[in-house]
Design a protein around this motif. Structure first.
Motif, PDB file in Angstrom:
ATOM      1  N   VAL A 241       3.455 -10.593  -9.514  1.00 43.94           N
ATOM      2  CA  VAL A 241       3.230  -9.550  -8.516  1.00 43.94           C
ATOM      3  C   VAL A 241       4.574  -9.074  -7.978  1.00 43.94           C
ATOM      4  O   VAL A 241       5.493  -9.866  -7.778  1.00 43.94           O
ATOM      5  CB  VAL A 241       2.353 -10.073  -7.360  1.00 43.94           C
ATOM      6  CG1 VAL A 241       2.139  -8.984  -6.311  1.00 43.94           C
ATOM      7  CG2 VAL A 241       1.010 -10.577  -7.879  1.00 43.94           C
ATOM      8  N   LYS A 245       6.863  -0.581  -8.708  1.00 45.21           N
ATOM      9  CA  LYS A 245       5.964   0.024  -9.695  1.00 45.21           C
ATOM     10  C   LYS A 245       6.631   0.250 -11.047  1.00 45.21           C
ATOM     11  O   LYS A 245       5.947   0.528 -12.032  1.00 45.21           O
ATOM     12  CB  LYS A 245       5.430   1.350  -9.170  1.00 45.21           C
ATOM     13  CG  LYS A 245       6.479   2.450  -9.023  1.00 45.21           C
ATOM     14  CD  LYS A 245       5.858   3.744  -8.517  1.00 45.21           C
ATOM     15  CE  LYS A 245       6.906   4.843  -8.366  1.00 45.21           C
ATOM     16  NZ  LYS A 245       6.309   6.108  -7.874  1.00 45.21           N
ATOM     17  N   SER A 263       0.113  -2.563 -13.598  1.00 46.83           N
ATOM     18  CA  SER A 263      -1.172  -2.047 -13.134  1.00 46.83           C
ATOM     19  C   SER A 263      -1.317  -2.342 -11.651  1.00 46.83           C
ATOM     20  O   SER A 263      -0.540  -3.107 -11.067  1.00 46.83           O
ATOM     21  CB  SER A 263      -2.329  -2.684 -13.913  1.00 46.83           C
ATOM     22  OG  SER A 263      -2.364  -4.088 -13.696  1.00 46.83           O
ATOM     23  N   THR A 264      -2.305  -1.741 -11.045  1.00 48.18           N
ATOM     24  CA  THR A 264      -2.643  -2.037  -9.657  1.00 48.18           C
ATOM     25  C   THR A 264      -4.072  -1.580  -9.425  1.00 48.18           C
ATOM     26  O   THR A 264      -4.776  -1.168 -10.353  1.00 48.18           O
ATOM     27  CB  THR A 264      -1.679  -1.348  -8.677  1.00 48.18           C
ATOM     28  OG1 THR A 264      -1.907  -1.853  -7.350  1.00 48.18           O
ATOM     29  CG2 THR A 264      -1.852   0.160  -8.673  1.00 48.18           C
ATOM     30  N   THR A 266      -6.701   0.209  -6.037  1.00 40.17           N
ATOM     31  CA  THR A 266      -6.680   0.855  -4.730  1.00 40.17           C
ATOM     32  C   THR A 266      -7.996   0.622  -4.002  1.00 40.17           C
ATOM     33  O   THR A 266      -8.947   0.059  -4.569  1.00 40.17           O
ATOM     34  CB  THR A 266      -6.458   2.372  -4.874  1.00 40.17           C
ATOM     35  OG1 THR A 266      -7.629   2.958  -5.464  1.00 40.17           O
ATOM     36  CG2 THR A 266      -5.239   2.664  -5.754  1.00 40.17           C
ATOM     37  N   ASP A 287      -2.679  -3.713   0.644  1.00 38.24           N
ATOM     38  CA  ASP A 287      -2.075  -3.180  -0.575  1.00 38.24           C
ATOM     39  C   ASP A 287      -1.613  -4.317  -1.476  1.00 38.24           C
ATOM     40  O   ASP A 287      -0.808  -5.162  -1.063  1.00 38.24           O
ATOM     41  CB  ASP A 287      -0.882  -2.296  -0.203  1.00 38.24           C
ATOM     42  CG  ASP A 287      -0.370  -1.481  -1.391  1.00 38.24           C
ATOM     43  OD1 ASP A 287      -0.217  -2.061  -2.481  1.00 38.24           O
ATOM     44  OD2 ASP A 287      -0.114  -0.279  -1.222  1.00 38.24           O
ATOM     45  N   PRO A 288      -2.092  -4.372  -2.739  1.00 40.10           N
ATOM     46  CA  PRO A 288      -1.747  -5.492  -3.625  1.00 40.10           C
ATOM     47  C   PRO A 288      -0.389  -5.364  -4.280  1.00 40.10           C
ATOM     48  O   PRO A 288       0.013  -6.262  -5.037  1.00 40.10           O
ATOM     49  CB  PRO A 288      -2.857  -5.432  -4.682  1.00 40.10           C
ATOM     50  CG  PRO A 288      -3.189  -3.976  -4.775  1.00 40.10           C
ATOM     51  CD  PRO A 288      -3.052  -3.444  -3.367  1.00 40.10           C
ATOM     52  N   PHE A 290       2.058  -4.250  -7.117  1.00 43.88           N
ATOM     53  CA  PHE A 290       1.886  -3.946  -8.542  1.00 43.88           C
ATOM     54  C   PHE A 290       1.853  -5.250  -9.332  1.00 43.88           C
ATOM     55  O   PHE A 290       2.665  -6.153  -9.101  1.00 43.88           O
ATOM     56  CB  PHE A 290       3.011  -3.035  -9.022  1.00 43.88           C
ATOM     57  CG  PHE A 290       3.017  -1.712  -8.316  1.00 43.88           C
ATOM     58  CD1 PHE A 290       2.242  -0.655  -8.772  1.00 43.88           C
ATOM     59  CD2 PHE A 290       3.774  -1.537  -7.158  1.00 43.88           C
ATOM     60  CE1 PHE A 290       2.225   0.555  -8.092  1.00 43.88           C
ATOM     61  CE2 PHE A 290       3.758  -0.330  -6.477  1.00 43.88           C
ATOM     62  CZ  PHE A 290       2.978   0.723  -6.946  1.00 43.88           C
ATOM     63  N   ILE A 291       0.921  -5.318 -10.255  1.00 39.04           N
ATOM     64  CA  ILE A 291       0.735  -6.516 -11.057  1.00 39.04           C
ATOM     65  C   ILE A 291       1.360  -6.267 -12.426  1.00 39.04           C
ATOM     66  O   ILE A 291       0.988  -5.314 -13.126  1.00 39.04           O
ATOM     67  CB  ILE A 291      -0.749  -6.884 -11.178  1.00 39.04           C
ATOM     68  CG1 ILE A 291      -1.310  -7.280  -9.799  1.00 39.04           C
ATOM     69  CG2 ILE A 291      -0.935  -8.040 -12.155  1.00 39.04           C
ATOM     70  CD1 ILE A 291      -1.767  -6.168  -8.931  1.00 39.04           C
ATOM     71  N   THR A 442      -7.563  -8.123 -12.605  1.00 34.71           N
ATOM     72  CA  THR A 442      -6.195  -7.607 -12.610  1.00 34.71           C
ATOM     73  C   THR A 442      -5.182  -8.742 -12.507  1.00 34.71           C
ATOM     74  O   THR A 442      -4.179  -8.762 -13.216  1.00 34.71           O
ATOM     75  CB  THR A 442      -5.991  -6.609 -11.463  1.00 34.71           C
ATOM     76  OG1 THR A 442      -7.014  -5.602 -11.510  1.00 34.71           O
ATOM     77  CG2 THR A 442      -4.638  -5.918 -11.573  1.00 34.71           C
ATOM     78  N   TYR A 443      -5.456  -9.702 -11.619  1.00 38.74           N
ATOM     79  CA  TYR A 443      -4.544 -10.827 -11.444  1.00 38.74           C
ATOM     80  C   TYR A 443      -4.630 -11.843 -12.588  1.00 38.74           C
ATOM     81  O   TYR A 443      -3.641 -12.510 -12.903  1.00 38.74           O
ATOM     82  CB  TYR A 443      -4.847 -11.557 -10.132  1.00 38.74           C
ATOM     83  CG  TYR A 443      -4.435 -10.823  -8.887  1.00 38.74           C
ATOM     84  CD1 TYR A 443      -3.114 -10.457  -8.664  1.00 38.74           C
ATOM     85  CD2 TYR A 443      -5.364 -10.508  -7.899  1.00 38.74           C
ATOM     86  CE1 TYR A 443      -2.728  -9.804  -7.509  1.00 38.74           C
ATOM     87  CE2 TYR A 443      -4.994  -9.853  -6.737  1.00 38.74           C
ATOM     88  CZ  TYR A 443      -3.671  -9.502  -6.548  1.00 38.74           C
ATOM     89  OH  TYR A 443      -3.294  -8.852  -5.402  1.00 38.74           O
TER      90      TYR A 443
END
Length: 644
Positions: A241, A245, A263-264, A266, A287-288, A290-291, A442-443
């Motif tokens: 993480v 971006k 990726s991310t 919203t 807000d995560p 960007f992964i 995603t994670y």
């Protein structure tokens, strides 16, 4: 884990939404006199007392607000930390200038610092779904964590007294008190603020806010974790993480490097029903960042390598040593497995969803990983328990990073990652808080077929793992059912003699409360296990440890014998049925057993821990380890020569 009703959805609007509508319209259309806010609050909690881990803090942001006029000119909040903040540190928050200490005074950590923690009266309808039916003004954003000022033992007795105003005779006319609280802070990219409230968790009102604190490097690459992308063990996926971006790199081996895919997600990716927004869409959103993910190739099985990840502009991680697992069809593997872990604070704070056993489990596993004796880890559902409070994913990833960054960390999806009304999940309860599997997938990218189809197989050593989603359609003729059927049917036992079936929800459990086995699931899937001679079934969802005989259709088909040491031995040379083991004891509050179990239940233990498995081509040795004592609480062996 689970919420009270686990009935599968039979329409586009789930049971809990219908329940909300009934109560909502009943209350608003009632001609009876209005209740006080405290009466409504009490009734709300009573009606939903059985909801998982409901607490004052959990429903804080749906609480009624009172006016908090405070003319106190002495009140201050100071944070003893360098600003900007490092990636991890303990900060001391001191609230001073308090004229009259109260047991209801408390401090919250909020992020981002600009969020509104005042009332949001028109958002009440979005919060009813979580089990609290207050209809008065509400907080607009959920605090990351909180502590009562009385956590400082000197606070209520005002032992740290300070004179603010002296009289003409030199006697102090105005003295004030203070409290100092320690908060564990990690890099969540967005700035933070500490807010001092009066009125307790039930009727909070704001007294003072600190200045915003920023992180030194919000773009810093953090929280790496590994996973196996295939059965060959000559590649390894690393995911991390960052607030950046732009693509970054992973550097590994002797000068190799790969560019990350970014990726991310919203707020628009979070779920809602046709009538209601969810926690993930509203007060729980964070807000995560960007992964980033990349697959390191050109490796060798069962070999140590090192890597680092990041970029010159965003920063680099430290160099991390990891070990690849053995490839499929090799003779031996050692792995650890558990379910329902989550996370817990490393300070005296309360948070949304605390899993008290998680810290001891991770610490015990870290000791094993450091010895180099473990090849892989399987986490079987209910991963972080963020359930719509997205910042908690960061805290979970931070918790597991010491182990997940060093070996393959494989996962299965659970109800607290996926379930939500009108989302397509089998069960219509709001257990994911509106996440609907998006943050989880995603994670934790697994070798699945496609997005929102989180079932897969992996072969490590002599074991074929069939990993399913109990939260997606498993009924006969469904896509997942047909995949399960095919995956297990084409298994080559000469390559991988062991077949382990993994899914979050159990088919067998003695637990008598809500969330026990779903008979429809068992009826649909259990015949596949018998037909394909599954050796072992590993599940979670129920928060304890339980082992069965070789069981099918609620009847023991065979019982284990005992060796000279008293260890149970299941003889699979002549196959009878699978052994089922519930391993949901890795963090969440433990579930107790009834005094007497069913005939198929052989071992029942309600203690925090994990399981350790050592498989060769002929024997599968299984140990349940108590994470607090490090002692083996249960052990058994499944053995076979040539199948008959």
């Amino acid at each position: 884990m689970y919420l009270p009703s686990l009935t599968p959805m039979e329409g586009s609007i789930s049971t809990w939404v219908l329940t909300f509508l009934f109560i909502f319209f009943f209350r608003f259309s009632s001609s009876s006199p209005s209740f006080s806010s405290n009466t409504i609050l009490g009734n709300s909690m009573a009606e939903f007392a059985n909801y998982t881990a409901i607490s004052d803090f959990r429903v804080l942001n749906r609480r009624s607000l009172g006016v908090c006029p405070d003319p106190n000119p002495y009140l201050q909040i100071n944070v003893s930390s360098n600003n900007p903040l490092s990636d991890e540190q303990n900060v001391t928050v001191t609230v001073s200038g308090i004229l009259s200490p109260s047991s209801s005074d408390w401090v919250a950590m909020v992020s981002p610092s600009h969020v509104d923690v005042n009332s949001c009266p028109f958002k009440a309808i979005m919060y009813e779904q979580t089990g609290d039916f207050s209809i008065l003004p509400l907080l607009c954003h959920y605090p990351v964590k909180a502590q009562y000022a009385s956590n400082d033992p000197d606070y209520l007795k005002c032992k740290k007294k300070e004179c603010k105003k002296h009289g003409q005779n030199g006697i102090c006319d105005v003295s004030t008190c203070s409290a100092s609280l320690k908060f564990h802070v990690i890099n969540i990219r967005t700035d933070i603020e500490f807010v001092f409230f009066a009125g307790g968790f039930l009727t909070p009102c704001i007294l003072k806010r600190s200045q915003p604190l920023t992180f030194s490097n919000p773009k810093m690459p953090l929280y790496a974790h590994l996973s196996s992308p295939d059965c060959h063990a000559d590649s390894m996926r690393v995911t991390w993480v960052s607030g950046d971006k732009e693509p970054q790199k992973v550097e590994y081996g002797n000068g190799k490097s790969l560019v990350s895919q970014v990726s991310t997600f919203t707020q628009n990716d979070m779920c809602r029903t046709k009538l209601l927004d969810s926690p993930a869409k509203d007060f729980g959103w964070h807000d995560p960042g960007f992964i980033h993910t990349a697959v390191m190739t050109g490796l060798q099985p069962s070999t140590k390598f090192s890597y680092r990840y990041g970029s010159d502009s965003a920063g680099w991680s430290e160099k991390i040593e990891f070990r690849t697992p053995p490839s499929g069809s090799t003779a031996e593997v050692k792995f650890i497995a558990y379910g329902d872990m989550g996370k817990a604070p490393r300070d005296d704070s309360v948070e949304h969803y605390i899993q008290p056993g998680s810290l001891s489990v991770v610490q015990a596993i870290e000791e094993e990983v450091s010895k180099g004796s473990i090849d892989s880890i399987f986490h079987i559902g209910d991963i972080s328990y963020a359930t719509g409070f997205l910042v908690e994913w960061d805290f979970f990833l931070h918790l597991i990073s010491p182990i997940a960054s060093r070996l393959s960390y494989m996962t299965a999806i659970g109800n607290h990652e996926r379930d939500y009304g009108d989302s397509g999940s089998v069960y219509g309860t709001p257990d994911s808080g509106g996440e609907c599997g998006v943050p989880y997938e995603t994670y934790f990218p697994m070798p699945t077929l496609a997005k929102d189809k989180p079932w897969y197989f992996i072969e490590i050593g002599p074991i074929h793992f069939t990993v399913i989603s109990t939260e997606h359609d498993w009924s006969q003729n469904s896509e997942q059912y047909e995949w399960m059927k095919k995956d297990m049917a084409i298994l080559d036992r000469s390559r991988t003699p062991w077949l382990i079936f993994i899914g979050h929800r159990p088919m067998y459990s003695s637990y008598a409360g809500f969330g026990g086995p779903d008979s429809k699931f068992t009826k649909a899937v259990e015949p596949l296990l018998l037909a394909n001679q599954v050796d072992l079934v590993l599940v979670g969802h129920v928060h304890n440890y339980e082992r069965t005989c070789e069981v099918f259709a609620n009847k023991c088909k065979a019982l284990p014998s005992k060796d000279a040491n008293g260890t149970d031995i299941y003889n699979n040379a002549i196959y009878s049925a699978p052994v089922h083991v519930v391993i949901g004891m890795a963090g969440f509050k433990l579930d107790e057993f009834p005094p007497i179990g069913d005939d198929w239940s052989l071992v029942r233990i309600s203690k925090f821990g994990y399981v350790r498995v050592h498989a060769t081509t002929t024997d599968l040795n299984f140990e349940y380890v108590n994470s607090n004592t490090r002692k083996t609480e249960d052990s058994f062996r499944i053995t076979k020569g040539q199948r008959k």
